[in-house]
Design a protein around this motif. Sequence first.
Motif, PDB file in Angstrom:
ATOM      1  N   TRP A   1       0.838  -1.206   0.000  1.00  0.00           N
ATOM      2  CA  TRP A   1       0.000   0.000   0.000  1.00  0.00           C
ATOM      3  C   TRP A   1       0.873   1.256   0.000  1.00  0.00           C
ATOM      4  O   TRP A   1       0.625   2.190  -0.762  1.00  0.00           O
ATOM      5  CB  TRP A   1      -0.916  -0.004   1.230  1.00  0.00           C
ATOM      6  CG  TRP A   1      -1.587   1.295   1.465  1.00  0.00           C
ATOM      7  CD1 TRP A   1      -2.736   1.749   0.882  1.00  0.00           C
ATOM      8  CD2 TRP A   1      -1.140   2.343   2.326  1.00  0.00           C
ATOM      9  NE1 TRP A   1      -3.027   3.018   1.340  1.00  0.00           N
ATOM     10  CE2 TRP A   1      -2.060   3.400   2.215  1.00  0.00           C
ATOM     11  CE3 TRP A   1      -0.048   2.492   3.177  1.00  0.00           C
ATOM     12  CZ2 TRP A   1      -1.921   4.584   2.937  1.00  0.00           C
ATOM     13  CZ3 TRP A   1       0.089   3.663   3.884  1.00  0.00           C
ATOM     14  CH2 TRP A   1      -0.842   4.686   3.764  1.00  0.00           C
TER      15      TRP A   1
ATOM     16  N   THR B   1      -7.042   4.028   1.106  1.00  0.00           N
ATOM     17  CA  THR B   1      -6.515   3.873   2.460  1.00  0.00           C
ATOM     18  C   THR B   1      -7.549   3.245   3.383  1.00  0.00           C
ATOM     19  O   THR B   1      -7.228   2.343   4.162  1.00  0.00           O
ATOM     20  CB  THR B   1      -6.059   5.242   3.006  1.00  0.00           C
ATOM     21  OG1 THR B   1      -5.034   5.749   2.152  1.00  0.00           O
ATOM     22  CG2 THR B   1      -5.549   5.145   4.418  1.00  0.00           C
TER      23      THR B   1
ATOM     24  N   VAL C   1      -7.798  -0.500   2.676  1.00  0.00           N
ATOM     25  CA  VAL C   1      -6.674  -1.260   3.231  1.00  0.00           C
ATOM     26  C   VAL C   1      -6.788  -1.360   4.748  1.00  0.00           C
ATOM     27  O   VAL C   1      -6.521  -2.419   5.328  1.00  0.00           O
ATOM     28  CB  VAL C   1      -5.329  -0.631   2.795  1.00  0.00           C
ATOM     29  CG1 VAL C   1      -4.160  -1.243   3.542  1.00  0.00           C
ATOM     30  CG2 VAL C   1      -5.136  -0.789   1.297  1.00  0.00           C
TER      31      VAL C   1
ATOM     32  N   THR D   1      -0.978   2.332   8.693  1.00  0.00           N
ATOM     33  CA  THR D   1      -1.719   2.805   7.522  1.00  0.00           C
ATOM     34  C   THR D   1      -2.527   4.046   7.866  1.00  0.00           C
ATOM     35  O   THR D   1      -2.600   4.986   7.065  1.00  0.00           O
ATOM     36  CB  THR D   1      -2.646   1.692   6.996  1.00  0.00           C
ATOM     37  OG1 THR D   1      -1.869   0.517   6.750  1.00  0.00           O
ATOM     38  CG2 THR D   1      -3.320   2.100   5.707  1.00  0.00           C
TER      39      THR D   1
END
Length: 119
Positions: free
Chosen positions: A24, A59, A62, A105
């Motif tokens: 990612w 985002t 994920v 993340t």
Amino acid sequence: MKYNRTSVFHPIQIPFGLTIWSLWFAAMYASHAVVCGIAPPDPSQGVFNWLNASFGLFTVLVIVLLLWLGRRTWKLAHEPNDLNDRQVFVLKVSSGIHFIAALATVFVGMQLVFLPPCV
């Protein structure tokens, strides 16, 4: 005892969360550089532009995936079942790594989404 690599009990599951995070991370920053070089969004829009919206959506997807994987492996380790110590270890450690990757993340994604791109 041998497991398939796709089994939740295989030790390859331990770095899987950080692998998802690193993919990612590379995709976000590579696409940011490419888009800013080819077709940057209008600077007058600030943070409310199509690039930040697409970064935010990806985002969030994920983060949801990592949280789901972490919750799934945590529940498997705590359900009443006949797992041996090695299986429980792999499940708990991989669950923790998934949650850490989700947190990473969130922190990196906030910078991508809440700062104007291509500045």
